[in-house]
Design a protein around this motif. Sequence first.
Motif: not given
Length: 289
Positions: A94, A96, A99, A162-163, A182, A185
């Motif tokens: 992921i 980013r 998290l 929430t991721d 998300k 997500g």
Amino acid sequence: MKSKLEQRASFIERATSAFCCPICEQDCDFEPPLTLKCRNGHAFDVAKPGYLFLLAHGTKTKYDKALFEARKRLIETGFFDQMTARIISFIQEIDREELQIVDAGSGEGSHLAHIAQMIPKDVLAFGFDIAKEGVKQAARDYADIIFAVADLANMPLKKSETDVIINILSPASYEEFARILKDDGRVIKVIPETNYLKELRTFFYDDENTYSSTRVQERFKESFSVVHEERVTYKRKLDRSELADLMAMTPLGWHITEEKKALLLSFGTQTITVDYKIIVGAKHKLDLK
């Protein structure tokens, strides 16, 4: 100097913006020293040793203190490491730096703690479980994760923030998962496959307790689009104490007499099959419109 409870409360206070009230879904504020309170006045105190109780009333389960202690000991032997390693690899993909991770059905917190520790990102981790004994133990052992006794069908988090949701060998509430997740997500679900702990099933049930994950997989795919799925199968040798912990933590051992458990332990070290399906899901594209 702050007490351990006050330190845990301060940690929860820093994450207040992520919460919504499980009763009315309103935003929450933190009132020092120990209270999470929503705008409508519903209040939840941080309990010893540092967890939140977010159910309307207590709930009895078969998951007691001895079970969670056995589970923690077995996890610490590395019995589930190949499974958690794959989960970690999916999360690391992921793109980013920060998290928000939720373990829905976190038990005594060992899986979530291991996963969060291995993610080289800024992680805000929540562990939710209906079993109070597991949550108490988790809060006692892991200081950098927020644990709460909570209903997986009514989690105390805001919509679409929430991721990652992790759901390991636990019941799921897919509508609620979709609410807090998300749009980009991921839900990572782990379910037992046909050969999971087959040696115990053969010994105790003459393999009459054969498990099929087909319906569970179908329900997941009705709720989420599958991004990836794979089967993880391996064997582990367990000595007598490890085997005793396995029987104590798995529902397969709940209806077995102590005499029959003792008979299996008398045989000494046993080879046990671990067999899982890991499914990574995303929201359906239609749900995003």
